[in-house]
Each structure stands twice: as structure tokens, then as C-alpha cells.
Design a protein around this motif. Structure first.
Motif, mmCIF file in Angstrom:
data_model
loop_
_atom_site.group_PDB
_atom_site.id
_atom_site.type_symbol
_atom_site.label_atom_id
_atom_site.label_comp_id
_atom_site.label_asym_id
_atom_site.label_seq_id
_atom_site.Cartn_x
_atom_site.Cartn_y
_atom_site.Cartn_z
ATOM 1 N N ARG A 175 12.859 8.514 -0.684
ATOM 2 C CA ARG A 175 11.649 7.453 -0.443
ATOM 3 C C ARG A 175 10.699 6.748 -1.632
ATOM 4 N NH1 ARG A 175 13.995 9.768 2.624
ATOM 5 N NH2 ARG A 175 13.762 8.478 4.852
ATOM 6 N N VAL A 176 9.835 7.751 -2.287
ATOM 7 C CA VAL A 176 9.849 7.400 -3.645
ATOM 8 C C VAL A 176 10.832 6.409 -4.796
ATOM 9 C CG1 VAL A 176 9.399 7.657 -6.350
ATOM 10 C CG2 VAL A 176 7.829 9.543 -4.060
ATOM 11 N N LYS A 177 11.880 6.617 -4.925
ATOM 12 C CA LYS A 177 13.188 5.826 -5.330
ATOM 13 C C LYS A 177 13.163 4.209 -4.518
ATOM 14 C CE LYS A 177 14.997 10.019 -7.335
ATOM 15 N NZ LYS A 177 16.314 11.267 -7.314
ATOM 16 N N ALA A 178 13.728 4.778 -3.025
ATOM 17 C CA ALA A 178 13.660 3.441 -2.299
ATOM 18 C C ALA A 178 12.657 2.389 -2.966
ATOM 19 C CB ALA A 178 13.951 3.616 -1.447
ATOM 20 N N ALA A 179 11.565 3.038 -2.347
ATOM 21 C CA ALA A 179 10.739 2.399 -3.196
ATOM 22 C C ALA A 179 9.766 1.592 -4.228
ATOM 23 C CB ALA A 179 9.357 2.752 -1.797
ATOM 24 N N GLY A 180 10.123 2.446 -5.154
ATOM 25 C CA GLY A 180 10.104 1.894 -6.564
ATOM 26 C C GLY A 180 8.962 1.999 -7.088
ATOM 27 N N ARG A 181 8.544 2.658 -6.475
ATOM 28 C CA ARG A 181 6.541 3.400 -6.204
ATOM 29 C C ARG A 181 6.817 5.126 -6.835
ATOM 30 N NH1 ARG A 181 3.844 3.393 -1.908
ATOM 31 N NH2 ARG A 181 5.519 2.636 -0.644
ATOM 32 N N GLU A 182 5.920 4.721 -7.683
ATOM 33 C CA GLU A 182 5.450 6.700 -9.015
ATOM 34 C C GLU A 182 5.037 7.712 -6.824
ATOM 35 O OE1 GLU A 182 3.030 6.282 -11.513
ATOM 36 O OE2 GLU A 182 4.996 5.442 -12.978
ATOM 37 N N SER A 183 4.468 6.668 -6.061
ATOM 38 C CA SER A 183 3.509 8.224 -4.640
ATOM 39 C C SER A 183 3.991 7.572 -3.710
ATOM 40 C CB SER A 183 2.190 8.089 -5.770
ATOM 41 O OG SER A 183 1.650 7.135 -5.915
ATOM 42 N N LEU A 184 3.452 8.193 -2.558
ATOM 43 C CA LEU A 184 3.291 7.337 -0.878
ATOM 44 C C LEU A 184 2.251 7.680 -0.815
ATOM 45 C CD1 LEU A 184 6.589 8.962 -0.346
ATOM 46 C CD2 LEU A 184 6.467 7.028 -0.604
ATOM 47 N N ASP A 185 2.007 6.367 0.431
ATOM 48 C CA ASP A 185 1.049 6.888 1.448
ATOM 49 C C ASP A 185 1.207 8.280 2.295
ATOM 50 O OD1 ASP A 185 -1.112 5.441 0.242
ATOM 51 O OD2 ASP A 185 0.416 3.321 0.890
ATOM 52 N N ARG A 241 -1.897 2.035 12.260
ATOM 53 C CA ARG A 241 -0.646 2.006 12.577
ATOM 54 C C ARG A 241 0.367 1.370 11.563
ATOM 55 N NH1 ARG A 241 0.346 2.030 18.353
ATOM 56 N NH2 ARG A 241 -1.248 2.485 19.975
ATOM 57 N N GLY A 242 1.326 1.917 11.176
ATOM 58 C CA GLY A 242 2.202 1.414 10.192
ATOM 59 C C GLY A 242 1.988 1.338 9.066
ATOM 60 N N GLY A 243 1.029 2.804 9.081
ATOM 61 C CA GLY A 243 0.154 3.080 6.864
ATOM 62 C C GLY A 243 0.577 3.546 6.328
ATOM 63 N N TYR A 244 1.714 4.374 6.461
ATOM 64 C CA TYR A 244 2.259 5.608 6.096
ATOM 65 C C TYR A 244 3.643 5.258 5.417
ATOM 66 C CZ TYR A 244 -2.489 6.379 6.975
ATOM 67 O OH TYR A 244 -3.554 6.584 6.869
ATOM 68 N N ASP A 245 4.094 6.435 4.638
ATOM 69 C CA ASP A 245 5.596 6.377 4.245
ATOM 70 C C ASP A 245 6.543 7.835 4.849
ATOM 71 O OD1 ASP A 245 5.694 4.016 2.339
ATOM 72 O OD2 ASP A 245 4.004 5.175 1.298
ATOM 73 N N ALA A 246 4.962 8.317 4.966
ATOM 74 C CA ALA A 246 5.687 9.539 6.051
ATOM 75 C C ALA A 246 4.324 10.313 6.477
ATOM 76 C CB ALA A 246 6.105 10.576 4.864
ATOM 77 N N VAL A 247 4.687 11.328 7.646
ATOM 78 C CA VAL A 247 4.095 11.689 8.342
ATOM 79 C C VAL A 247 4.597 12.947 8.585
ATOM 80 C CG1 VAL A 247 2.506 11.541 10.859
ATOM 81 C CG2 VAL A 247 3.399 9.559 9.970
ATOM 82 N N LEU A 248 3.247 13.966 8.774
ATOM 83 C CA LEU A 248 3.662 15.521 8.744
ATOM 84 C C LEU A 248 2.813 15.593 10.264
ATOM 85 C CD1 LEU A 248 4.443 15.052 5.633
ATOM 86 C CD2 LEU A 248 3.163 16.937 5.263
ATOM 87 N N CYS A 249 4.068 16.096 11.000
ATOM 88 C CA CYS A 249 3.480 16.804 12.977
ATOM 89 C C CYS A 249 3.486 18.213 12.713
ATOM 90 C CB CYS A 249 4.230 15.870 13.522
ATOM 91 S SG CYS A 249 3.131 16.124 15.299
ATOM 92 N N HIS A 250 3.020 19.210 11.582
ATOM 93 C CA HIS A 250 3.121 20.731 11.957
ATOM 94 C C HIS A 250 2.476 21.014 12.900
ATOM 95 C CE1 HIS A 250 4.916 20.112 7.321
ATOM 96 N NE2 HIS A 250 5.539 18.689 8.416
ATOM 97 N N GLY A 251 3.058 22.173 13.667
ATOM 98 C CA GLY A 251 2.187 22.754 13.723
ATOM 99 C C GLY A 251 1.375 22.476 15.316
ATOM 100 N N VAL A 252 1.631 20.876 15.678
ATOM 101 C CA VAL A 252 0.859 20.239 16.859
ATOM 102 C C VAL A 252 1.095 20.387 17.925
ATOM 103 C CG1 VAL A 252 0.131 17.668 17.447
ATOM 104 C CG2 VAL A 252 0.057 19.242 14.613
ATOM 105 N N LEU A 253 2.044 19.743 18.110
ATOM 106 C CA LEU A 253 2.963 19.825 19.432
ATOM 107 C C LEU A 253 2.940 20.628 20.617
ATOM 108 C CD1 LEU A 253 6.845 17.565 18.668
ATOM 109 C CD2 LEU A 253 4.691 16.434 18.981
#
Length: 256
Positions: free
Chosen positions: A27-37, A101-113
């Protein structure tokens, strides 16, 4: 992405880190950015958030526990990434009371469900927090791993109970409210509108191997890590994994 908490913790996180590293790099490469939200729901004290921030990503952790968020703040400061990690009190049900809403490049949902009243709602909310071309990292307790563990411990009645229980619980004393099969998790991800990019079994062997063997036998840890990695992608081993990891991708992001 190696786990900085090695050695023992690496057995629990190595497979997830590797999959997550690859997904974020793409996603970093696809977005052309050095970091993600990145949004880490139920991220607690920052086991994933702080290492992600060390890589330069901006991470928001949502967790219901004030104590966990305090530990997160301290941990981020000690790692010199306090400027890239923020913690807010909240949960999956009221996620958009505290994040956009719609503000993040990646969402982690670990140990929540395992702990929410409505897992489908939890996944839908996580997906709704994604930007286009986003990725969801979903980690939850596996049913088969619990059944196998109870049986190997000699608790055969409890193993049978877990096998037939709708929530995968082995009895009243079970500390985990809910467990899943790989099919159930992929159905939740697809039902929320994402494509399933990958499914991995996590801790297929790690929880069954005596700790003294891993800690004292030369080369055992590295060999076990390699075994875990080799088995993680094989569907046959998903059925006995302690945890299951599903990578969900927005339709346009698949294969990026």
C-alpha cells in the motif's frame, strides 16, 4: 517485519507480522507515500502499534481500557514514537464516536471479535473506517485449536463441548467468549464487502510444544518459527490453529 519482543513472543506474532508487513508495503508503494494511517481497534498497550510507528506509520489505537491506553502512552514514549501513536478510549460498537469513517489505510482488528456482542457489526465498522484501497488485518481465536488443546490435556468432555458449542466454548470456566472457524471469519469479511486476500493459521504448533524444549534446545526456536510459517498457509492446519488471521482487501486493492 520482525517482532522486537523476540524470542518467545515471536512465536505468537511472527506469521501475522509477515503478512501485515507485506500488505502495508504494497500500500505504501501504491499510494506513493512513505507512511500510512493505521487504526488498531482493541490495540491495548501497543504490541502492534508501537512497532508499526517505529516503521514510520501513524497509528491510532482504540481500546476500552484506560490502563491499557496509559501503558500504550508510556510504551510509545519509551520507543520515541509518541508523536506517531495516539490512543483513544472506545470500542468496536461505538467506533465512530471516536474516529472518522474512511480515514485509514489499514485497520487492525486483533483479539476483538471474541468479545463483542455482534462480530458482524464489529467487522463492518472496521471496514467502514478504511479508505479506498485499504486493508483489514483480522485476528481471532480458532475453534479447532481450543478443541485440540483440551483433548491433549486430557479434558475430553470439554473438548467435545467446545466442538459442539455455537460459540466454541468448552464450559463455564472458559475465559474466551467466542471462537471461530476459518470459514466463519472469511464469511464475515466478505459479508462486509471485502475480498479475502489471505488466510493463515497462527500458533499451529507453538501452544502445543513444551516451553522448556523451545527455551533450552539449541536452534529449536528458529526451527519452530520456520515450521509455523510453512504450515500457516495450508488449509489443513487452519483447523487446528490457536488463532486465525484473515487479510481483507477492498476490491480495487486486491493484488496491488
Amino acid at each position: 517485519m520482525s517482532d522486537p519482543m523476540r524470542p518467545r513472543a515471536s512465536l505468537r506474532t511472527a506469521v501475522v507480522w509477515e503478512v501485515l508487513q507485506d500488505a502495508l508495503d504494497r500500500r505504501v508503494k501504491a499510494a506513493g507515500r512513505e507512511s500510512l494511517d493505521v487504526l488498531d481497534t482493541g490495540g491495548g498497550s501497543g504490541n502492534f502499534a508501537v512497532p508499526l510507528a517505529r516503521l514510520g506509520h501513524r497509528v491510532t489505537v482504540v481500546d476500552p481500557s484506560p490502563n491499557a491506553l496509559f501503558a500504550l502512552e508510556r510504551r510509545a514514549a519509551e520507543a520515541s514514537v509518541a508523536d506517531r501513536v495516539s490512543g483513544v478510549q472506545g470500542d468496536a460498537h461505538g467506533l465512530f464516536d471516536v474516529v472518522e469513517r474512511g480515514g485509514y489505510d489499514a485497520v487492525l482488528c486483533h483479539g476483538v471479535l471474541e468479545y463483542v456482542d455482534d462480530p458482524a457489526e464489529g467487522v463492518r465498522n472496521a471496514v467502514a473506517a478504511l479508505r479506498p484501497e485499504g486493508v483489514l488485518s483480522l485476528l481471532a481465536a480458532g475453534l479447532g485449536g481450543a478443541v485440540l488443546a483440551r483433548a491433549l490435556a486430557g479434558h475430553f468432555t470439554e473438548a467435545r463441548q467446545a466442538l459442539g458449542d455455537p460459540d466454541g466454548r468448552w464450559g463455564e470456566g472458559d475465559p474466551v467468549p467466542r471462537r471461530f472457524t476459518a470459514e466463519q471469519l472469511t464469511a464475515l469479511v466478505e459479508g462486509a464487502g471485502l475480498a479475502v486476500g489471505a488466510v493463515h493459521g497462527v500458533r499451529v504448533f507453538a501452544d502445543l510444544v513444551p516451553g522448556v524444549l523451545v527455551d533450552t534446545e539449541p536452534g529449536a526456536l528458529d526451527a519452530l518459527l520456520k515450521l509455523e510459517a510453512a504450515a500457516a498457509e495450508l488449509p489443513a492446519f487452519h483447523a487446528v490453529a490457536t488463532q486465525l488471521h484473515v487479510l481483507g482487501e477492498t476490491r480495487g486493492a486486491t493484488g496491488v
